[in-house]
Design a protein around this motif. Structure first.
Motif, PDB file in Angstrom:
ATOM      1  N   GLY A 210       0.818  -1.203   0.000  1.00  0.00           N
ATOM      2  CA  GLY A 210       0.000   0.000   0.000  1.00  0.00           C
ATOM      3  C   GLY A 210       0.849   1.249   0.000  1.00  0.00           C
ATOM      4  N   ARG A 211       0.205   2.360   0.346  1.00  0.00           N
ATOM      5  CA  ARG A 211       0.940   3.628   0.351  1.00  0.00           C
ATOM      6  C   ARG A 211       2.132   3.585   1.302  1.00  0.00           C
ATOM      7  N   GLY A 212       2.047   2.686   2.278  1.00  0.00           N
ATOM      8  CA  GLY A 212       3.155   2.549   3.238  1.00  0.00           C
ATOM      9  C   GLY A 212       4.463   2.085   2.618  1.00  0.00           C
ATOM     10  N   ALA A 235      -1.608  -4.723  -4.980  1.00  0.00           N
ATOM     11  CA  ALA A 235      -1.471  -3.374  -4.419  1.00  0.00           C
ATOM     12  C   ALA A 235      -2.823  -2.806  -4.009  1.00  0.00           C
ATOM     13  N   SER A 236      -2.762  -1.793  -3.162  1.00  0.00           N
ATOM     14  CA  SER A 236      -3.964  -1.011  -2.858  1.00  0.00           C
ATOM     15  C   SER A 236      -4.070   0.098  -3.905  1.00  0.00           C
ATOM     16  N   ARG A 237      -5.222   0.724  -3.951  1.00  0.00           N
ATOM     17  CA  ARG A 237      -5.343   1.845  -4.886  1.00  0.00           C
ATOM     18  C   ARG A 237      -4.454   2.999  -4.443  1.00  0.00           C
ATOM     19  N   GLY A 238      -4.256   3.104  -3.127  1.00  0.00           N
ATOM     20  CA  GLY A 238      -3.360   4.158  -2.629  1.00  0.00           C
ATOM     21  C   GLY A 238      -1.994   4.059  -3.292  1.00  0.00           C
ATOM     22  N   LEU A 249      -2.377  -3.974 -10.903  1.00  0.00           N
ATOM     23  CA  LEU A 249      -2.141  -4.707  -9.646  1.00  0.00           C
ATOM     24  C   LEU A 249      -3.191  -4.397  -8.581  1.00  0.00           C
ATOM     25  N   GLN A 250      -4.076  -3.454  -8.871  1.00  0.00           N
ATOM     26  CA  GLN A 250      -5.013  -3.003  -7.824  1.00  0.00           C
ATOM     27  C   GLN A 250      -6.004  -4.087  -7.403  1.00  0.00           C
ATOM     28  N   ILE A 251      -6.103  -4.256  -6.089  1.00  0.00           N
ATOM     29  CA  ILE A 251      -7.056  -5.211  -5.506  1.00  0.00           C
ATOM     30  C   ILE A 251      -8.188  -4.397  -4.894  1.00  0.00           C
ATOM     31  N   GLY A 252      -9.424  -4.834  -5.080  1.00  0.00           N
ATOM     32  CA  GLY A 252     -10.518  -4.143  -4.397  1.00  0.00           C
ATOM     33  C   GLY A 252     -11.753  -3.972  -5.232  1.00  0.00           C
ATOM     34  N   GLN A 253     -12.610  -3.127  -4.714  1.00  0.00           N
ATOM     35  CA  GLN A 253     -13.917  -2.891  -5.330  1.00  0.00           C
ATOM     36  C   GLN A 253     -13.796  -2.472  -6.788  1.00  0.00           C
ATOM     37  N   THR A 254     -12.820  -1.602  -7.059  1.00  0.00           N
ATOM     38  CA  THR A 254     -12.633  -1.165  -8.442  1.00  0.00           C
ATOM     39  C   THR A 254     -11.373  -1.790  -9.049  1.00  0.00           C
ATOM     40  N   GLY A 255     -10.874  -2.823  -8.386  1.00  0.00           N
ATOM     41  CA  GLY A 255      -9.716  -3.560  -8.908  1.00  0.00           C
ATOM     42  C   GLY A 255     -10.076  -5.028  -9.028  1.00  0.00           C
ATOM     43  N   ALA A 266       0.995  -5.317   3.223  1.00  0.00           N
ATOM     44  CA  ALA A 266       1.998  -4.516   3.931  1.00  0.00           C
ATOM     45  C   ALA A 266       1.779  -3.035   3.648  1.00  0.00           C
ATOM     46  N   GLY A 267       1.657  -2.238   4.715  1.00  0.00           N
ATOM     47  CA  GLY A 267       1.483  -0.795   4.536  1.00  0.00           C
ATOM     48  C   GLY A 267       0.156  -0.458   3.892  1.00  0.00           C
ATOM     49  N   ILE A 268      -0.856  -1.251   4.208  1.00  0.00           N
ATOM     50  CA  ILE A 268      -2.223  -1.030   3.682  1.00  0.00           C
ATOM     51  C   ILE A 268      -3.142  -0.800   4.879  1.00  0.00           C
ATOM     52  N   SER A 269      -3.933   0.288   4.829  1.00  0.00           N
ATOM     53  CA  SER A 269      -4.737   0.628   6.014  1.00  0.00           C
ATOM     54  C   SER A 269      -5.959  -0.275   6.175  1.00  0.00           C
ATOM     55  N   GLY A 270      -6.503  -0.770   5.047  1.00  0.00           N
ATOM     56  CA  GLY A 270      -7.685  -1.628   5.139  1.00  0.00           C
ATOM     57  C   GLY A 270      -8.972  -0.870   4.898  1.00  0.00           C
ATOM     58  N   ILE A 272     -12.471   0.027   3.220  1.00  0.00           N
ATOM     59  CA  ILE A 272     -13.530  -0.914   2.853  1.00  0.00           C
ATOM     60  C   ILE A 272     -13.447  -1.315   1.383  1.00  0.00           C
ATOM     61  N   GLN A 273     -13.046  -0.361   0.542  1.00  0.00           N
ATOM     62  CA  GLN A 273     -12.966  -0.662  -0.896  1.00  0.00           C
ATOM     63  C   GLN A 273     -11.837  -1.646  -1.187  1.00  0.00           C
ATOM     64  N   HIS A 274     -10.763  -1.616  -0.395  1.00  0.00           N
ATOM     65  CA  HIS A 274      -9.680  -2.594  -0.591  1.00  0.00           C
ATOM     66  C   HIS A 274     -10.131  -3.964  -0.084  1.00  0.00           C
ATOM     67  N   MET A 275     -10.787  -3.958   1.073  1.00  0.00           N
ATOM     68  CA  MET A 275     -11.174  -5.234   1.679  1.00  0.00           C
ATOM     69  C   MET A 275     -12.220  -5.970   0.836  1.00  0.00           C
ATOM     70  N   ILE A 287       0.595  -6.370   7.873  1.00  0.00           N
ATOM     71  CA  ILE A 287       1.752  -5.713   8.497  1.00  0.00           C
ATOM     72  C   ILE A 287       1.495  -4.210   8.424  1.00  0.00           C
ATOM     73  N   ASN A 288       1.407  -3.585   9.592  1.00  0.00           N
ATOM     74  CA  ASN A 288       1.131  -2.146   9.612  1.00  0.00           C
ATOM     75  C   ASN A 288       1.713  -1.569  10.890  1.00  0.00           C
ATOM     76  N   LYS A 289       2.268  -0.375  10.788  1.00  0.00           N
ATOM     77  CA  LYS A 289       2.876   0.171  12.008  1.00  0.00           C
ATOM     78  C   LYS A 289       1.842   0.822  12.919  1.00  0.00           C
ATOM     79  N   GLY A 305       4.295  -3.301  13.033  1.00  0.00           N
ATOM     80  CA  GLY A 305       5.713  -3.003  12.849  1.00  0.00           C
ATOM     81  C   GLY A 305       5.956  -2.338  11.511  1.00  0.00           C
ATOM     82  N   ASP A 306       7.226  -2.000  11.303  1.00  0.00           N
ATOM     83  CA  ASP A 306       7.635  -1.340  10.070  1.00  0.00           C
ATOM     84  C   ASP A 306       7.852  -2.402   8.988  1.00  0.00           C
ATOM     85  N   LEU A 307       7.159  -2.262   7.888  1.00  0.00           N
ATOM     86  CA  LEU A 307       7.249  -3.293   6.843  1.00  0.00           C
ATOM     87  C   LEU A 307       8.665  -3.468   6.326  1.00  0.00           C
ATOM     88  N   PHE A 308       9.467  -2.381   6.383  1.00  0.00           N
ATOM     89  CA  PHE A 308      10.835  -2.489   5.867  1.00  0.00           C
ATOM     90  C   PHE A 308      11.740  -3.277   6.810  1.00  0.00           C
TER      91      PHE A 308
HETATM   92  P1  FAD Z   1      -3.449   4.531   3.301  1.00  0.00           P
HETATM   93  O1  FAD Z   1      -4.876   4.513   3.678  1.00  0.00           O
HETATM   94  O2  FAD Z   1      -2.759   5.835   3.238  1.00  0.00           O
HETATM   95  O3  FAD Z   1      -2.696   3.568   4.310  1.00  0.00           O
HETATM   96  C1  FAD Z   1      -1.320   3.399   4.358  1.00  0.00           C
HETATM   97  C2  FAD Z   1      -1.049   2.520   5.567  1.00  0.00           C
HETATM   98  O4  FAD Z   1       0.335   2.216   5.618  1.00  0.00           O
HETATM   99  C3  FAD Z   1      -1.369   3.200   6.918  1.00  0.00           C
HETATM  100  O5  FAD Z   1      -2.254   2.363   7.638  1.00  0.00           O
HETATM  101  C4  FAD Z   1      -0.038   3.313   7.617  1.00  0.00           C
HETATM  102  O6  FAD Z   1      -0.145   3.104   9.022  1.00  0.00           O
HETATM  103  C5  FAD Z   1       0.749   2.196   6.968  1.00  0.00           C
HETATM  104  N1  FAD Z   1       2.200   2.408   6.947  1.00  0.00           N
HETATM  105  C6  FAD Z   1       2.882   3.519   6.565  1.00  0.00           C
HETATM  106  N2  FAD Z   1       4.211   3.281   6.606  1.00  0.00           N
HETATM  107  C7  FAD Z   1       4.368   1.989   7.024  1.00  0.00           C
HETATM  108  C8  FAD Z   1       5.496   1.174   7.272  1.00  0.00           C
HETATM  109  N3  FAD Z   1       6.755   1.624   7.079  1.00  0.00           N
HETATM  110  N4  FAD Z   1       5.304  -0.078   7.713  1.00  0.00           N
HETATM  111  C9  FAD Z   1       4.031  -0.561   7.926  1.00  0.00           C
HETATM  112  N5  FAD Z   1       2.927   0.188   7.710  1.00  0.00           N
HETATM  113  C10 FAD Z   1       3.089   1.440   7.252  1.00  0.00           C
HETATM  114  N6  FAD Z   1      -8.762   1.186  -2.671  1.00  0.00           N
HETATM  115  C11 FAD Z   1      -8.277  -0.028  -2.992  1.00  0.00           C
HETATM  116  O7  FAD Z   1      -7.278  -0.495  -2.430  1.00  0.00           O
HETATM  117  N7  FAD Z   1      -8.900  -0.766  -3.957  1.00  0.00           N
HETATM  118  C12 FAD Z   1     -10.005  -0.341  -4.626  1.00  0.00           C
HETATM  119  O8  FAD Z   1     -10.528  -1.062  -5.481  1.00  0.00           O
HETATM  120  C13 FAD Z   1     -10.533   0.932  -4.288  1.00  0.00           C
HETATM  121  N8  FAD Z   1     -11.636   1.390  -4.900  1.00  0.00           N
HETATM  122  C14 FAD Z   1     -12.155   2.611  -4.495  1.00  0.00           C
HETATM  123  C15 FAD Z   1     -13.362   3.055  -5.067  1.00  0.00           C
HETATM  124  C16 FAD Z   1     -13.895   4.246  -4.654  1.00  0.00           C
HETATM  125  C17 FAD Z   1     -15.188   4.703  -5.262  1.00  0.00           C
HETATM  126  C18 FAD Z   1     -13.233   5.033  -3.689  1.00  0.00           C
HETATM  127  C19 FAD Z   1     -13.831   6.323  -3.224  1.00  0.00           C
HETATM  128  C20 FAD Z   1     -12.057   4.615  -3.125  1.00  0.00           C
HETATM  129  C21 FAD Z   1     -11.476   3.388  -3.540  1.00  0.00           C
HETATM  130  N9  FAD Z   1     -10.291   2.948  -3.001  1.00  0.00           N
HETATM  131  C22 FAD Z   1      -9.849   1.700  -3.305  1.00  0.00           C
HETATM  132  C23 FAD Z   1      -9.438   3.795  -2.141  1.00  0.00           C
HETATM  133  C24 FAD Z   1      -9.563   3.492  -0.674  1.00  0.00           C
HETATM  134  O9  FAD Z   1     -10.656   4.225  -0.130  1.00  0.00           O
HETATM  135  C25 FAD Z   1      -8.288   3.907   0.086  1.00  0.00           C
HETATM  136  O10 FAD Z   1      -8.039   5.269  -0.158  1.00  0.00           O
HETATM  137  C26 FAD Z   1      -7.042   3.115  -0.316  1.00  0.00           C
HETATM  138  O11 FAD Z   1      -7.325   1.727  -0.262  1.00  0.00           O
HETATM  139  C27 FAD Z   1      -5.918   3.434   0.652  1.00  0.00           C
HETATM  140  O12 FAD Z   1      -4.743   2.800   0.244  1.00  0.00           O
HETATM  141  P2  FAD Z   1      -3.626   2.423   1.338  1.00  0.00           P
HETATM  142  O13 FAD Z   1      -4.214   1.554   2.382  1.00  0.00           O
HETATM  143  O14 FAD Z   1      -2.468   1.920   0.586  1.00  0.00           O
HETATM  144  O15 FAD Z   1      -3.219   3.861   1.878  1.00  0.00           O
END
Ligand code: FAD
Length: 321
Positions: A210-212, A235-238, A249-255, A266-270, A272-275, A287-289, A305-308
């Motif tokens: 994820g964005r992490g 991957a997450s959409r983030g 690579l996107q997993i989720g509602q629109t992936g 790893a580094g994915i917040s969870g 609802i759209q990803h889950m 894995i999330n810090k 913990g830190d994914l790295f």
């Molecule tokens: P973030 O929410 O920013 O989370 C990053 C996480 O990484 C945080 O929890 C943080 O604590 C953790 N982190 C940071 N650094 C580290 C580290 N070093 N080690 C461990 N953890 C770390 N999302 C999808 O994934 N799939 C979809 O299909 C999808 N469809 C969508 C459809 C719509 C209509 C909308 C509105 C949104 C959609 N989204 C989708 C987006 C979704 O709402 C979230 O914005 C997205 O999933 C967030 O991605 P993320 O978890 O990677 O990022």
């Protein structure tokens, strides 16, 4: 009542996809002792018939035509309908893949069949079978019973186990001649996206970032872990929005919706759209810090913990196996 069931064998790069064998296993249940007939469409598919039989089909019918070299719903529906006219099936099974999702409604409407899509489990056999399918992005399941007419189901990859391959099985592989009419769409070129290796929708293990992960380079340790486990990267959409990886690579509602044996996020917040795309995975490791991250609510194993730091430790442990 036993049924004659047609199963579409789906190919990619000249090879049958796993979901075709899972569809045969589903067809066996649906047929209740009847006949399972594999269907192969393409420009050179005859040689793949034997493999469908080894995975449980009783025989295979092929339609070969240069206009079926690439998938188009127009061309494939002409080919599949020709086989239906010859075989007059009582049930049809496709994989719930991009191709299956595109083609099945078209065929179902032509045959006036009820379509039960995205089946993950079949309870019972015969006319009493219940088809279980996730609804509301996997938050609930419904059990659907077929009442009358032609039964048509699509099966989600990685859910219904394929039968053991039996190389001693044999059966007829015959062909139907079809004069495929001019296609309304023609694929002039296929441009491959960055994803290589294991196909995420059929992978037994998916390591998702994820964005992490913070950058494209941050995906490298995840890729190494996925390779060691014989899995695919997701991957997450983030992460996709941040341009760390390709949207394919996107997993989720629109992936993509995946149900691997093991999902490591790893580094994915969870969100609802990803889950919606991974919560039905058999084992979920997160894995999330942030100990409050939503993904821990669906995880079987959570590592705060830190994914790295965590991913390299996992790599070292897997290398010892
Ligand atoms: P973030 O929410 O920013 O989370 C990053 C996480 O990484 C945080 O929890 C943080 O604590 C953790 N982190 C940071 N650094 C580290 C580290 N070093 N080690 C461990 N953890 C770390 N999302 C999808 O994934 N799939 C979809 O299909 C999808 N469809 C969508 C459809 C719509 C209509 C909308 C509105 C949104 C959609 N989204 C989708 C987006 C979704 O709402 C979230 O914005 C997205 O999933 C967030 O991605 P993320 O978890 O990677 O990022």
């Amino acid at each position: 009542m036993s049924k004659k069931v047609l199963v579409l064998g789906e190919t990619r790069d000249g090879v049958l996809r796993n979901v075709s064998f899972e569809a045969i296993a589903a067809a066996k249940k649906v047929s209740a002792g009847g006949e399972v007939v594999g269907v192969l469409l393409g420009d050179s598919v005859q040689s793949l018939g034997a493999e469908m039989i080894q995975y449980g089909a009783d025989r295979v019918v092929t339609v070969e035509h240069e206009k079926l070299k690439q998938y188009t719903s127009d061309g494939y529906s002409q080919g599949f309908m020709a086989v239906c006219e010859q075989e007059n099936p009582e049930a049809i099974v496709f994989g719930h893949t991009a191709l299956g999702k595109d083609l099945s409604p078209k065929i179902a409407s032509k045959l006036a069949a009820g379509l039960i899509s995205d089946v993950t489990e079949i309870e019972g056999e015969d006319d009493d079978a219940l088809f279980i399918r996730p609804i509301y992005s996997g938050k609930a399941f419904e059990k659907v019973k077929h009442k009358e007419g032609l039964l048509f189901i699509t099966v989600r990859p990685n859910n219904i186990a394929a039968l053991e391959k039996d190389e001693s099985r044999s059966g007829d592989v015959t062909s139907v001649d079809v004069d495929v009419k001019d296609l309304r769409t023609i694929i002039s070129e296929v441009v491959r996206k960055a994803t290589e290796g294991v196909d995420m929708s059929e992978a037994k293990v998916v390591v998702a970032g994820g964005r992490g992960v913070r950058s494209a380079d941050g995906f490298k340790p995840l890729q190494e872990l996925a390779d060691l486990l014989g899995g695919a990267i997701g991957a997450s959409r983030g992460a996709c929005d941040a341009d760390y990886c390709d949207y394919s690579l996107q997993i989720g509602q629109t992936g993509k919706v995946i149900t691997p044996d093991l999902y490591i996020g790893a580094g994915i917040s969870g969100a609802i759209q990803h889950m919606a795309g991974m919560s039905n995975s058999k084992v979920i490791v997160a894995i999330n810090k942030d100990p409050e991250a939503e993904i821990f609510k669906v995880a079987d194993y959570g590592i705060v913990g830190d994914l790295f730091e965590v991913i390299p430790m996992m790599i070292e442990e897997v290398k010892k196996l």
